[in-house]
Design an enzyme around this catalytic site. Structure first.
Site, PDB file in Angstrom:
ATOM      1  N   ARG A  82      29.897  14.845 121.741  1.00 37.77           N
ATOM      2  CA  ARG A  82      29.786  13.693 122.644  1.00 37.77           C
ATOM      3  C   ARG A  82      31.026  12.805 122.608  1.00 37.77           C
ATOM      4  NH1 ARG A  82      24.197  12.097 123.769  1.00 37.77           N
ATOM      5  NH2 ARG A  82      25.037  10.030 124.064  1.00 37.77           N
ATOM      6  N   ASN A 117      26.404   2.373 120.127  1.00 40.34           N
ATOM      7  CA  ASN A 117      26.906   3.029 121.337  1.00 40.34           C
ATOM      8  C   ASN A 117      26.688   2.062 122.486  1.00 40.34           C
ATOM      9  OD1 ASN A 117      27.219   5.307 119.818  1.00 40.34           O
ATOM     10  ND2 ASN A 117      25.513   6.426 120.741  1.00 40.34           N
ATOM     11  N   GLY A 118      27.620   2.021 123.428  1.00 41.69           N
ATOM     12  CA  GLY A 118      27.452   1.133 124.577  1.00 41.69           C
ATOM     13  C   GLY A 118      28.561   0.104 124.605  1.00 41.69           C
ATOM     14  N   HIS A 123      49.434  20.979 155.018  1.00 42.56           N
ATOM     15  CA  HIS A 123      49.666  19.559 155.305  1.00 42.56           C
ATOM     16  C   HIS A 123      50.312  18.859 154.111  1.00 42.56           C
ATOM     17  CE1 HIS A 123      47.508  19.952 159.038  1.00 42.56           C
ATOM     18  NE2 HIS A 123      46.528  20.557 158.390  1.00 42.56           N
ATOM     19  N   LYS A 141      31.461  14.376 126.108  1.00 44.54           N
ATOM     20  CA  LYS A 141      30.447  15.102 126.877  1.00 44.54           C
ATOM     21  C   LYS A 141      29.633  14.169 127.753  1.00 44.54           C
ATOM     22  CE  LYS A 141      28.148  18.779 127.952  1.00 44.54           C
ATOM     23  NZ  LYS A 141      28.849  19.630 128.932  1.00 44.54           N
ATOM     24  N   GLU A 165      41.116  20.526 132.201  1.00 44.23           N
ATOM     25  CA  GLU A 165      40.491  19.829 131.086  1.00 44.23           C
ATOM     26  C   GLU A 165      40.498  20.613 129.785  1.00 44.23           C
ATOM     27  OE1 GLU A 165      36.367  18.812 131.665  1.00 44.23           O
ATOM     28  OE2 GLU A 165      35.938  20.711 132.614  1.00 44.23           O
ATOM     29  N   GLU A 192      36.422  22.778 141.305  1.00 37.55           N
ATOM     30  CA  GLU A 192      35.815  22.970 139.985  1.00 37.55           C
ATOM     31  C   GLU A 192      36.689  23.888 139.116  1.00 37.55           C
ATOM     32  OE1 GLU A 192      33.834  21.756 138.065  1.00 37.55           O
ATOM     33  OE2 GLU A 192      33.069  23.287 136.725  1.00 37.55           O
ATOM     34  N   TRP A 221      34.087   7.535 120.322  1.00 35.22           N
ATOM     35  CA  TRP A 221      35.053   7.839 121.380  1.00 35.22           C
ATOM     36  C   TRP A 221      35.525   6.476 121.862  1.00 35.22           C
ATOM     37  CZ3 TRP A 221      35.888   6.961 126.597  1.00 35.22           C
ATOM     38  CH2 TRP A 221      36.739   7.848 127.257  1.00 35.22           C
ATOM     39  N   LYS A 232      38.432  22.843 135.514  1.00 40.57           N
ATOM     40  CA  LYS A 232      38.225  23.572 134.250  1.00 40.57           C
ATOM     41  C   LYS A 232      39.577  23.846 133.593  1.00 40.57           C
ATOM     42  CE  LYS A 232      34.818  23.036 133.615  1.00 40.57           C
ATOM     43  NZ  LYS A 232      33.811  22.447 134.402  1.00 40.57           N
ATOM     44  N   CYS A 241      29.642   8.106 122.259  1.00 45.32           N
ATOM     45  CA  CYS A 241      29.657   8.087 120.808  1.00 45.32           C
ATOM     46  C   CYS A 241      28.321   8.633 120.341  1.00 45.32           C
ATOM     47  CB  CYS A 241      29.817   6.665 120.320  1.00 45.32           C
ATOM     48  SG  CYS A 241      31.221   5.826 121.064  1.00 45.32           S
TER      49      CYS A 241
HETATM   50  C1  F6R Z   1      33.702  18.594 133.409  1.00 40.10           C
HETATM   51  C2  F6R Z   1      32.590  17.747 133.060  1.00 40.10           C
HETATM   52  C3  F6R Z   1      32.567  16.353 133.580  1.00 40.10           C
HETATM   53  C4  F6R Z   1      31.127  15.936 133.923  1.00 40.10           C
HETATM   54  C5  F6R Z   1      31.085  14.461 134.353  1.00 40.10           C
HETATM   55  C6  F6R Z   1      29.693  14.040 134.780  1.00 40.10           C
HETATM   56  O1  F6R Z   1      33.575  19.866 132.868  1.00 40.10           O
HETATM   57  O2  F6R Z   1      31.715  18.137 132.344  1.00 40.10           O
HETATM   58  O3  F6R Z   1      33.398  16.208 134.681  1.00 40.10           O
HETATM   59  O4  F6R Z   1      30.656  16.748 134.952  1.00 40.10           O
HETATM   60  O5  F6R Z   1      31.506  13.659 133.294  1.00 40.10           O
HETATM   61  O6  F6R Z   1      28.784  14.221 133.742  1.00 40.10           O
HETATM   62  P1  F6R Z   1      27.230  14.339 133.996  1.00 40.10           P
HETATM   63  O7  F6R Z   1      27.005  15.572 134.782  1.00 40.10           O
HETATM   64  O8  F6R Z   1      26.636  14.393 132.633  1.00 40.10           O
HETATM   65  O9  F6R Z   1      26.830  13.120 134.767  1.00 40.10           O
END
Ligand code: F6R
Length: 607
Positions: A27, A99-100, A503, A602, A487, A480, A73, A484, A2
């Site tokens: 965020r 937040n928290g 497998h 984020k 998400e 990865e 969030w 992408k 948040c």
């Molecule tokens: C995907 C993405 C997330 C972050 C994950 C960890 O594109 O951004 O999977 O990688 O939430 O976040 P950090 O790196 O901030 O610990």
């Protein structure tokens, strides 16, 4: 996840707060709210993006000069007006954004309800505002301090009281709060990006600290009311870092910033004459690194995939035994952490709750804990014994792109640094360094293919499922690439080690289930080509990412994306770029909100 922004000064608070919320929206973004001190106080909350709140505020908000605002969030309680922050006490005078997580909220709620407080939301946060109300005896700061001493859990919060115009109380434990000090005005936010437009003089609160903000002034105490003296520091990022410029999305801007991000990650860290990396942040622990035998890497999501890449890199360049573990699973493993164990936490935000919990656990058990973090001054950066910043610059798009590329660049440097004090020769070290320095221009070459990749995306974006495969260094890139696509384009995609395909997942292959195969001409090229043949034999469609000039794939694949040649250890830093572009273009073509994908945030500050 948040975002909080608070303002007291001479400007119209609603402009400052809405602008700040927009900058924090990346965020988390399922509802938002604002409180402005006026007579009577103005208090509005809306569900959806900040734009919804903005419309309401432009219509009916007064132009008061003190206020707090929040973008949420949801964790406890669904996104709704009642659950959105700021929350309000029974008297309608105290407003609080948080937040928290308040872990003992159920007990506190029971006690406060029994003493007559009326709750309006399902959130854990609301107990805080009632607790402050119950402890308030004319001094807001003292009431906040007392309330927080009774709270278990984490908080970054901002509180207003109608009887204290001009004053904002903020506090932090485990969830960041930064103060911004201007001329006759003060700001606070959960992220400096919300303040950068107004001031570059910032003060980071530490855990268990409370600050009182008044226009142009601040004071800090601990929760136990001991005075803390701290000077403001100058913020290094300018407000332009938060602008999209001419790009339609932050994600595309950040993909295109990768050449400079890699240059920044390498700047001053390459020592050609010794064939070694120079990482100032690790110098203080050089001796313990020298004695290290065992490396455990902990992280989440994309940062976890960077960790998987690092496992191969450290195993290639050092004699360390390396494990990569999901931070959220770390605590369930009975790992033998010894004096010569190093734990490395990787995190873009530096605030990810699972990664933070894992590093605290590792510290408790006596390991040397290092960090690889992008956000300067973040909690993980501060709690590790030593570490390295990835220098990717602010990443606003929710999907990590430039932070991943800088992470794997720096992980290679770290492995090289440790390898050169073990058994890697000068020549091998120098070869890798030369390869690293070629990367920015090679990424620029790949970016020129963005339009061609958009056409490829047009051809494939309506498929519902994808398989991504790679071997060795490219296996984490398959994971990865698939993440992408999931998400941001909401297409189901599975990343697999190519050898695992037969497998199980091969049962899925048919003409409606395309595969994206990452096949640079490296040591595992022949083996992965066999896997491609197995897919072809089952009528699967295939896009290959391979090295320039490779004509050997021929009719075995449907489409090819070429990337330049480099050392095979460094190829992931190139092959991931077209996968980012492919996911980006698929998402845009499918009409998805690329920078704010549904349900995501984020910075994931809950476990
Ligand atoms: C995907 C993405 C997330 C972050 C994950 C960890 O594109 O951004 O999977 O990688 O939430 O976040 P950090 O790196 O901030 O610990």
């Amino acid at each position: 996840m948040c975002g909080i922004v608070a303002y007291t000064g001479k400007q119209s608070a609603r402009e400052v707060l809405i602008d700040g919320l927009k900058r924090l929206e990346y965020r988390g973004y399922d509802s938002s709210g604002i409180a402005i001190l006026n007579s009577p106080p103005y208090w509005v909350r809306t569900v959806g993006k900040v734009a919804e709140l903005e419309q309401r505020v432009w219509k009916d908000a007064p132009s008061g000069v003190v206020g707090i605002a929040h973008t949420r969030w949801a964790t406890h309680g669904k996104p709704s007006e009642n659950n959105a922050h700021p929350h309000i006490d029974c008297t309608g005078k105290i407003f609080l954004a948080h937040n928290g997580i308040i872990e003992n909220h159920l007990l506190l709620r029971k006690q406060l309800s029994a003493s007559g407080h009326t709750f309006r939301s399902e959130t854990d946060t609301e107990v805080l505002v009632h607790l402050i109300e119950s402890l308030y005896k004319g001094d807001l700061e003292a009431a906040v301090r007392k309330a927080l001493l009774r709270v278990q859990g984490t908080f970054g919060l901002a509180v207003l009281h109608a009887a204290h115009p001009g004053q904002i109380i903020v506090a932090r434990r485990g969830s960041p709060i930064v103060l911004g000090i201007g001329e006759d005005e003060s700001f606070a936010a959960s992220d400096a990006s919300a303040l950068a437009r107004h001031t570059n003089q910032v003060v980071y609160l530490e855990d268990n600290e409370v600050a009182r903000l008044e226009p142009g002034r601040f004071s800090i105490t601990t929760l136990e009311n001991r005075a803390v003296s701290r000077d403001a520091t100058t913020l290094e990022v300018g407000p332009e870092a938060m602008e999209r410029g001419s790009y339609p999305h932050f994600m595309l801007k950040e993909i295109f910033e990768q050449p400079e991000a890699v240059e920044n990650a390498l700047r001053g860290r390459v020592n050609h004459s010794e064939g070694v990396a120079r990482l100032g942040g690790l110098e203080s622990v050089q001796d313990r690194l020298q004695e290290a035998r065992h490396l455990i890497i902990v992280s989440c999501g994309t940062s976890y995939y960077a960790g998987l890449f690092a496992r191969y890199a450290f195993e290639t360049l050092t004699d360390l035994a390396v494990e990569t573990e999901l931070a959220s699973e770390f605590r369930y493993r009975k790992l033998n952490l010894r004096q010569n164990t190093v734990v490395l936490a990787i995190s873009q935000s530096g605030e990810t709750a699972d990664t933070l919990a894992a590093l605290r656990e590792a510290k408790r058990k006596g390991a040397l804990v290092l960090g690889l973090v992008n956000v300067v001054g973040s909690t993980i950066a501060r709690e590790t014994h030593a570490g390295v910043y990835s220098h990717a610059g602010i990443e606003v798009g929710v999907a990590s792109t430039k932070s991943f590329v800088t992470q794997i660049t720096i992980l290679t440097l770290m492995a090289l640094l440790m390898g050169r004090t073990r058994d890697i020769s000068y020549e091998e070290g120098a070869t890798i360094l030369r390869g690293l320095e070629r990367l920015p221009d090679q990424i620029r070459e790949i970016l020129k293919q963005s339009d061609a990749i958009r056409e490829l995306a047009r051809k494939y974006c309506n498929y519902s499922h994808f398989l991504y495969i790679g071997r060795k260094y490219q296996y984490p890139i398959a994971l990865e690439g698939a993440l992408k696509l999931k998400e941001i384009a909401y297409i189901h995609a599975e990343g697999y080690a190519a050898g695992e395909m037969k497998h199980g997942p091969i049962a899925l292959i048919d003409p409606a289930f395309p595969t994206l195969a990452i096949v640079p001409e490296d040591g595992s090229y022949e083996k992965i080509t066999s896997n491609i043949q197995e897919i072809r034999a089952r009528d699967g469609r295939i896009i290959a990412v391979t090295t320039s000039g490779n004509t050997k794939l021929g009719t075995l694949v449907d489409d090819v994306i070429e990337v330049p040649h480099n050392h095979e250890l460094l190829m992931p830093i190139l092959t991931v770029v077209p996968l980012q572009l492919f996911a980006y273009h698929c998402a845009v073509l499918r009409g998805c909100d690329v920078d704010k994908p549904r349900n995501l945030a984020k910075s994931v500050t809950v476990e």
